[in-house]
Design a protein around this motif. Structure first.
Motif, PDB file in Angstrom:
ATOM      1  N   ALA A 303      27.956  32.356  43.035  1.00 31.32           N
ATOM      2  CA  ALA A 303      27.011  32.080  41.982  1.00 31.32           C
ATOM      3  C   ALA A 303      26.305  32.508  42.130  1.00 31.32           C
ATOM      4  CB  ALA A 303      25.729  31.145  43.380  1.00 31.32           C
ATOM      5  N   GLY A 304      25.096  32.378  40.748  1.00 29.39           N
ATOM      6  CA  GLY A 304      24.108  33.198  40.493  1.00 29.39           C
ATOM      7  C   GLY A 304      24.963  33.050  38.662  1.00 29.39           C
ATOM      8  N   GLY A 305      23.571  33.373  38.140  1.00 30.45           N
ATOM      9  CA  GLY A 305      23.831  33.537  36.698  1.00 30.45           C
ATOM     10  C   GLY A 305      25.323  34.481  36.155  1.00 30.45           C
ATOM     11  N   THR A 306      24.451  36.049  37.066  1.00 30.99           N
ATOM     12  CA  THR A 306      25.829  36.715  36.607  1.00 30.99           C
ATOM     13  C   THR A 306      27.180  36.775  36.454  1.00 30.99           C
ATOM     14  OG1 THR A 306      23.730  38.376  37.301  1.00 30.99           O
ATOM     15  CG2 THR A 306      26.499  39.513  36.862  1.00 30.99           C
ATOM     16  N   SER A 307      27.232  35.522  37.894  1.00 33.57           N
ATOM     17  CA  SER A 307      28.593  35.084  37.338  1.00 33.57           C
ATOM     18  C   SER A 307      29.186  33.843  36.748  1.00 33.57           C
ATOM     19  CB  SER A 307      29.151  34.255  39.208  1.00 33.57           C
ATOM     20  OG  SER A 307      28.419  33.164  39.098  1.00 33.57           O
ATOM     21  N   MET A 308      28.401  33.259  35.776  1.00 34.22           N
ATOM     22  CA  MET A 308      28.674  32.590  34.812  1.00 34.22           C
ATOM     23  C   MET A 308      29.486  32.798  33.811  1.00 34.22           C
ATOM     24  SD  MET A 308      25.255  30.484  34.756  1.00 34.22           S
ATOM     25  CE  MET A 308      25.945  29.302  33.581  1.00 34.22           C
ATOM     26  N   ILE A 309      29.711  34.280  33.573  1.00 37.29           N
ATOM     27  CA  ILE A 309      30.352  35.310  32.700  1.00 37.29           C
ATOM     28  C   ILE A 309      31.604  34.427  32.448  1.00 37.29           C
ATOM     29  CG2 ILE A 309      31.294  37.144  33.524  1.00 37.29           C
ATOM     30  CD1 ILE A 309      30.218  38.239  30.200  1.00 37.29           C
ATOM     31  N   GLY A 310      32.579  34.327  31.821  1.00 40.69           N
ATOM     32  CA  GLY A 310      34.233  34.252  30.860  1.00 40.69           C
ATOM     33  C   GLY A 310      35.046  35.035  32.073  1.00 40.69           C
ATOM     34  N   GLY A 311      35.957  34.182  32.893  1.00 36.72           N
ATOM     35  CA  GLY A 311      36.540  35.408  33.978  1.00 36.72           C
ATOM     36  C   GLY A 311      36.337  36.009  34.829  1.00 36.72           C
ATOM     37  N   PHE A 312      34.589  35.208  35.711  1.00 37.12           N
ATOM     38  CA  PHE A 312      34.031  36.181  36.920  1.00 37.12           C
ATOM     39  C   PHE A 312      35.187  35.976  38.255  1.00 37.12           C
ATOM     40  CE2 PHE A 312      31.862  36.140  40.407  1.00 37.12           C
ATOM     41  CZ  PHE A 312      30.784  37.522  40.208  1.00 37.12           C
ATOM     42  N   ILE A 313      35.732  35.189  38.308  1.00 40.87           N
ATOM     43  CA  ILE A 313      36.360  34.777  39.382  1.00 40.87           C
ATOM     44  C   ILE A 313      38.181  34.822  39.657  1.00 40.87           C
ATOM     45  CG2 ILE A 313      37.630  32.757  40.585  1.00 40.87           C
ATOM     46  CD1 ILE A 313      34.220  32.800  41.454  1.00 40.87           C
ATOM     47  N   GLU A 314      38.532  34.945  38.378  1.00 42.50           N
ATOM     48  CA  GLU A 314      39.998  35.698  38.287  1.00 42.50           C
ATOM     49  C   GLU A 314      39.574  37.200  37.867  1.00 42.50           C
ATOM     50  OE1 GLU A 314      38.363  33.537  36.534  1.00 42.50           O
ATOM     51  OE2 GLU A 314      39.490  32.264  34.877  1.00 42.50           O
ATOM     52  N   VAL A 315      38.720  38.352  37.819  1.00 41.10           N
ATOM     53  CA  VAL A 315      38.564  39.817  37.887  1.00 41.10           C
ATOM     54  C   VAL A 315      37.797  39.382  39.353  1.00 41.10           C
ATOM     55  CG1 VAL A 315      37.084  41.728  37.530  1.00 41.10           C
ATOM     56  CG2 VAL A 315      37.836  40.135  35.686  1.00 41.10           C
ATOM     57  N   PHE A 316      37.194  38.562  40.101  1.00 43.18           N
ATOM     58  CA  PHE A 316      37.040  38.915  41.314  1.00 43.18           C
ATOM     59  C   PHE A 316      37.920  38.618  42.684  1.00 43.18           C
ATOM     60  CE2 PHE A 316      34.632  37.996  45.400  1.00 43.18           C
ATOM     61  CZ  PHE A 316      33.909  38.911  45.594  1.00 43.18           C
ATOM     62  N   LYS A 317      38.773  37.601  42.189  1.00 37.04           N
ATOM     63  CA  LYS A 317      40.463  38.157  43.095  1.00 37.04           C
ATOM     64  C   LYS A 317      41.038  39.146  42.652  1.00 37.04           C
ATOM     65  CE  LYS A 317      40.961  32.571  43.076  1.00 37.04           C
ATOM     66  NZ  LYS A 317      41.382  31.469  42.330  1.00 37.04           N
ATOM     67  N   ASP A 318      41.048  39.673  41.620  1.00 35.37           N
ATOM     68  CA  ASP A 318      41.677  40.598  41.412  1.00 35.37           C
ATOM     69  C   ASP A 318      41.557  41.681  41.751  1.00 35.37           C
ATOM     70  OD1 ASP A 318      44.214  41.833  39.614  1.00 35.37           O
ATOM     71  OD2 ASP A 318      42.444  42.385  38.020  1.00 35.37           O
ATOM     72  N   GLU A 319      40.094  42.086  41.988  1.00 37.83           N
ATOM     73  CA  GLU A 319      39.370  43.580  42.264  1.00 37.83           C
ATOM     74  C   GLU A 319      39.989  43.413  44.167  1.00 37.83           C
ATOM     75  OE1 GLU A 319      38.529  46.355  41.537  1.00 37.83           O
ATOM     76  OE2 GLU A 319      38.771  45.191  39.563  1.00 37.83           O
ATOM     77  N   PHE A 320      39.430  41.798  44.867  1.00 33.11           N
ATOM     78  CA  PHE A 320      39.667  41.410  46.236  1.00 33.11           C
ATOM     79  C   PHE A 320      41.038  41.774  46.695  1.00 33.11           C
ATOM     80  CE2 PHE A 320      40.857  38.848  49.847  1.00 33.11           C
ATOM     81  CZ  PHE A 320      39.297  38.674  50.023  1.00 33.11           C
TER      82      PHE A 320
END
Lengths: 354, 317
Positions: A303-320
């Motif tokens: 959550a949070g404003g910094t997570s609102m950029i497009g593709g955040f979750i995709e990149v997060f999963k990628d790095e995970f």
């Protein structure tokens, strides 16, 4: 559950703590407040279960002003505060003005806590909070406000920060109750999982992480890098003001498919920040003795404003995928209302405590 | 007719040609003109007079013959003269036309020449500016050379410094080895301290891990249910204690201990932070400007689940 109504004109408290106003709108007793580096957000629930969020950018900017300017600002719906003749525009318009004038906004908070260089800003911060929360519907109405967890990569604690904001809320007539930011995310987003999982609040000043088992925090900590860190670095490499970098970031960039030099710089720093955070979480988990042994794979919510950029979750999963995470994770997802998640979590805590 | 009078010759030798322009320049506005008929008449009269004086000596026929020959001769000469004059006029007209054309050409050339002059003037001005710039560079050149020399010297110094540092870096592996050795020792000691602390913590407050607590509760319940010989009152006290601890954590929002909350029960004055308010020097339009409100998804379900969970914990479920 005690009921109350917003407004100060005809506040009347009954035996059960409920009040009524002219409008007749009834509100549940208890407030939520997200005290973020970038934004301040308050939350309240009416008797029908509708949640209202008021949000304000936690920034201001000095301007030269006279009576004419004051009148014009009021007509333009722009909030200002004049302290001993020195005038500042506050909230979102301050951010817009900074971009137009190619200046930086002044920020009452830095790195998740009160900025040591902006102590004069506290009266302004009090006005901002008063405007967001209004007056309490009855004396000592509970207000749960978010606080960061102690950082693992910086040498400071939150005692002063928590004391000052608690003091401001007391001055406004509320009973302040601090709640860890990551914990608020869990309250807001992980009800379906019995409040078990990892809540991450990706803020402007910090990333706050909370691992919960059945609503009880097993491990909480923060990292002292957030959206501001990205803005500062992007601004440095592109030779622009940090406020300008923030505006570029917020205008609809996707870090999965950057389209120009500015967006590429944003993607690079976002990836670095996400990787840094995941490595920090992993290291902290591996070195912790209090980590619960979850019987089932858990969920991670961002959550949070910094997570609102497009593709955040995709990149997060990628790095995970690139790190060996010490816990079994069934899914990584975005919060339902990323920007309001912490305020909503604080509201859940306040309502449950009423 | 060897003795025939050559009137043309007589006219040519006894007269001079003057152009009309010259006469005009000399101020003659009007001139008297003797035309061919008058001249012929004059000659005729002159011949008649001469011949009449000699009439006594020549016959009338002879005299008429002479007059006729003289007239014929004069007309021939006059005709030739006229043609020659016409030819000359034509030549003059052609020359005049040629001069007019030449004059036009010269005018055009003059115009072009003026433009060339302007361009030349500009070029000269630019050249002068460039010369001035070159002069300035020449004046500054010694200083630039001096700066360059200084920079070179500094670069050499830095290179020398870098070489010196490189030698120092070579010592790093050895130092790192020593450091690692110390780190190992520290880590070992930390492990020992940690183990002791854990031991103390376990003996002081039991197992804090909620999952372990749940497992323990289940085991205890199972034992009681199976009619174990454990003292029931002691088990109930233990369960009450655990329940209170879990309940306390839940009701405080779970995030912070009661000690931490206690900090906020103190009424911080914060006078220094808000001293500007006391001065009464704050003016704002905040109350007159409405903050944007957003509707968010409800929290009723989450709230219900949390309350149920808290109730369950409090009941010892």
């Amino acid at each position: 559950m005690a009921n109350s109504t917003e407004g100060s004109s005809v506040n009347m408290e009954n035996q059960h703590g409920s009040t009524a106003t002219k409008s007749g709108t009834r509100f549940e007793s208890g407030r939520g407040l997200d005290v973020g580096t970038a934004n301040l957000a308050s939350s309240i629930q009416d008797a029908d279960g509708n949640v209202t969020i008021k949000i304000q950018r936690n920034a201001f900017i000095d301007i030269d002003g006279d009576q004419y300017t004051r009148n014009m600002l009021t007509k333009l719906n722009v909030q200002y505060v004049s302290i001993n003749g020195k005038m500042v525009v506050i909230g979102d318009p301050a951010f817009e003005l900074a971009n137009i004038l190619n200046r930086e906004t002044r920020r009452p908070m830095k790195g998740g806590v009160i900025s040591p260089s902006e102590n004069d800003a506290m009266p302004i911060e009090k006005i901002l909070l008063e405007n967001l929360l209004g007056t309490p519907n009855f004396p000592n109405e509970k207000c749960y406000f978010s606080v960061p967890a102690d950082p693992i990569d910086a040498d400071f604690n939150i005692v002063y920060h928590k004391g000052v904001f608690g003091g401001i809320l007391k001055k406004l007539g509320f009973e302040p109750k601090p709640l860890l930011e990551g914990h608020a995310v869990v309250f807001s987003e992980l009800a379906e999982d019995d409040f078990t999982g990892i809540g991450i609040s990706c803020g402007g000043g910090m990333f706050n992480i909370c691992v919960c088992y059945k609503s009880i925090p097993a491990l909480s900590f923060s990292t002292a890098r957030g959206g501001d860190w990205i803005d500062r670095n992007v601004a440095t490499v592109l030779g622009i003001k940090a406020s300008r970098a923030t505006a570029i970031k917020e205008k609809g960039v996707s870090i999965v498919s950057p389209r120009n030099r500015e967006e590429e710089a944003i993607e690079i720093y976002y990836r670095n920040l996400i990787n840094y955070t995941l490595e920090a979480i992993k290291t902290r988990f591996e070195s912790s003795n209090g980590m619960p042994a979850f019987p089932e794979p858990i969920e991670i919510v961002c959550a949070g404003g910094t997570s609102m950029i497009g593709g955040f979750i995709e990149v997060f999963k990628d790095e995970f995928q690139s790190i060996k995470f010490p816990l079994q994770v069934k899914s990584i997802r975005h919060a339902e209302d990323p920007l309001f998640s912490v305020a909503k979590g604080c509201l859940v805590a306040a309502l449950s405590d009423a | 007719m060897a003795d025939t009078l050559d009137i043309q010759k007589v006219i040519n030798t006894s007269t001079s040609s003057v152009s009309i322009d010259d006469l005009n320049k000399k101020g003659f506005k009007q001139v008297k003109v003797l035309n061919q008929a008058i001249i012929t008449k004059l000659i005729g009269e002159a011949v008649d007079r001469v011949l009449s004086e000699r009439s006594k000596e020549i016959s009338k026929e002879e005299r008429d013959k002479v007059i006729k020959e003289a007239r014929t001769q004069f007309e021939t000469l006059a005709k030739k003269r006229l043609e020659k004059e016409r030819t000359r006029i034509d030549e003059l007209e052609r020359a005049n036309n040629s001069l007019t054309t030449e004059l036009e050409t010269l005018r055009k050339r003059l115009s072009a020449s003026v433009e060339v002059q302007a361009t030349r003037d500009q070029a000269i001005a630019k050249m002068e500016a460039l010369e001035s710039e070159v002069s300035r560079f020449r004046r500054e050149f010694p200083e630039l050379e001096s700066n360059l020399a200084r920079q070179k010297a500094e670069t050499q110094r830095l290179q020398s410094d870098l070489a010196h540092r490189s030698l120092e870096v070579e010592e790093v592996p050895a130092l790192r080895g020593t450091l690692q050795e110390y780190e190992k020792r520290v880590s070992l000691l930390e492990g020992q301290i940690k183990a002791k602390n854990e031991e103390i913590e376990r003996s002081r407050s039991g197992l804090a891990d909620p999952a372990t607590l749940e497992r323990l509760l289940a085991k205890v319940t199972e034992r009681v249910g199976n009619g174990s010989k454990i003292d029931a009152s002691q088990i109930m006290l233990t369960l009450d204690g655990m329940s209170r601890r879990l309940s306390n954590i839940g009701s405080s929002g779970g995030g912070l201990s009661s000690d931490v909350d206690a900090e906020l029960t103190k009424d911080f004055a914060l006078n220094a932070l808000f001293d500007k308010e006391k001065d009464g020097g704050i003016e704002s339009n905040v109350t007159r400007v409405k903050v944007k409100e957003n509707k968010a998804a409800g929290v009723k379900d989450a709230l219900a689940k949390l309350k149920k969970l808290q109730q369950g914990v409090a009941d010892g479920e």
